[in-house]
Structures are given as structure tokens and as C-alpha cells.
Design a protein around this motif. Structure first.
Motif, mmCIF file in Angstrom:
data_model
loop_
_atom_site.group_PDB
_atom_site.id
_atom_site.type_symbol
_atom_site.label_atom_id
_atom_site.label_comp_id
_atom_site.label_asym_id
_atom_site.label_seq_id
_atom_site.Cartn_x
_atom_site.Cartn_y
_atom_site.Cartn_z
ATOM 1 N N PRO A 30 0.832 -1.201 0.000
ATOM 2 C CA PRO A 30 0.000 0.000 0.000
ATOM 3 C C PRO A 30 0.873 1.260 0.000
ATOM 4 O O PRO A 30 1.956 1.282 0.568
ATOM 5 N N VAL A 31 0.372 2.279 -0.668
ATOM 6 C CA VAL A 31 1.089 3.552 -0.755
ATOM 7 C C VAL A 31 0.169 4.640 -0.222
ATOM 8 O O VAL A 31 -1.014 4.694 -0.573
ATOM 9 N N ASP A 32 0.700 5.489 0.624
ATOM 10 C CA ASP A 32 -0.070 6.598 1.179
ATOM 11 C C ASP A 32 -0.303 7.627 0.076
ATOM 12 O O ASP A 32 0.650 8.190 -0.477
ATOM 13 N N LEU A 33 -1.555 7.848 -0.271
ATOM 14 C CA LEU A 33 -1.884 8.776 -1.358
ATOM 15 C C LEU A 33 -1.503 10.209 -1.022
ATOM 16 O O LEU A 33 -1.169 10.987 -1.914
ATOM 17 N N ASN A 34 -1.544 10.567 0.240
ATOM 18 C CA ASN A 34 -1.145 11.917 0.626
ATOM 19 C C ASN A 34 0.340 12.143 0.358
ATOM 20 O O ASN A 34 0.761 13.249 0.038
ATOM 21 N N THR A 35 1.140 11.079 0.489
ATOM 22 C CA THR A 35 2.565 11.188 0.192
ATOM 23 C C THR A 35 2.763 11.430 -1.297
ATOM 24 O O THR A 35 3.595 12.245 -1.692
ATOM 25 N N LEU A 36 1.998 10.724 -2.124
ATOM 26 C CA LEU A 36 2.088 10.931 -3.569
ATOM 27 C C LEU A 36 1.611 12.326 -3.963
ATOM 28 O O LEU A 36 2.122 12.923 -4.896
ATOM 29 N N ARG A 37 0.630 12.826 -3.243
ATOM 30 C CA ARG A 37 0.045 14.118 -3.563
ATOM 31 C C ARG A 37 0.888 15.284 -3.046
ATOM 32 O O ARG A 37 0.651 16.436 -3.392
ATOM 33 N N SER A 38 1.912 15.008 -2.244
ATOM 34 C CA SER A 38 2.669 16.078 -1.594
ATOM 35 C C SER A 38 3.402 16.982 -2.583
ATOM 36 O O SER A 38 3.468 18.186 -2.387
ATOM 37 N N ALA A 39 3.979 16.435 -3.651
ATOM 38 C CA ALA A 39 4.746 17.252 -4.589
ATOM 39 C C ALA A 39 3.864 17.935 -5.633
ATOM 40 O O ALA A 39 4.167 19.042 -6.075
#
Length: 117
Positions: free
Chosen positions: A5-14
Motif C-alpha cells: 500500500p502507498v499513502d496517497l497523501n505522500t504521492l500528492r505532496s509534490a
């Protein structure tokens, strides 16, 4: 095959648009997969030649242990999608989206709406 699983907020950070980020990651995964596939084909090429053009009848039915070892090595590698997500999160690559300028057609005075009188 494990699911990571990948944290979507981490992907959305940049970047604000998550969809664009996922598309960029998937394009990088395709690049990694193509590189690995060409490397695998290059390593297996001598064995394919031996199978296509056997020197004897027994060689055409032969199983090459080296070929199996190479295949198992590639199967054991980290998947391209996992690599691309890891590279993105580590900051090894970024992306930019080219926006096309949308132009609206200009109406001339002859095309103005009139009641026909």
C-alpha cells in the motif's frame, strides 16, 4: 505477489493532481519493465538460438539449467511498479505536464445572432 500500500497523501505532496502523479509513475514503470525485458531477452538469446537451430536431436529437447537460472533471477527481482513508486518517493525523478493553450474560435460580426430582419 505482495501488495504494497502507498499513502496517497505522500504521492500528492509534490503535485496537487494525484491522477497526473499516478500516470507519471506508471510511465516510469513501463520504462523500467522495457529495460528489464530487453536485458532478459539479451541474456536468453544464445539459448533461443540453440533451441531453434539444434546441433542434434537431443539438443532440441534439452533443458538448459542456465536458462532456468536466468529466468528465476528475473522473476525474483522487484517489480517495475514497486521500483517506480520507490524512485518517485525518493525524489529520483519528477514530472511536468505540458498544458496546451485552449483557444476559442473568434466569432466575426457576420456570424452574430440576429432575428433575420
Amino acid at each position: 505477489m505482495s501488495v504494497k500500500p502507498v499513502d496517497l497523501n505522500t504521492l500528492r505532496s509534490a503535485h496537487a493532481n494525484l491522477y497526473e502523479t499516478v500516470v507519471a509513475i506508471s510511465k516510469r514503470a513501463r520504462q523500467i519493465h522495457e529495460e528489464e525485458r530487453s536485458e532478459l531477452e539479451e541474456k536468453l538469446l544464445p539459448y533461443k538460438e540453440m533451441i531453434r537451430n539444434p546441433a542434434s536431436e537431443s539438443e532440441s529437447d534439452r533443458i538448459f539449467p542456465e536458462q532456468i537460472a536466468i529466468s528465476l533471477e528475473f522473476e525474483g527481482r522487484e517489480k517495475a511498479s514497486h521500483k517506480s513508486v520507490g524512485e518517485y518517493l525518493a525524489g529520483k525523478y519528477d514530472y511536468t505536464v505540458e498544458r496546451s493553450m485552449e483557444t476559442k474560435p473568434v466569432q466575426s460580426e457576420d456570424e452574430d445572432e440576429t432575428d433575420g430582419d
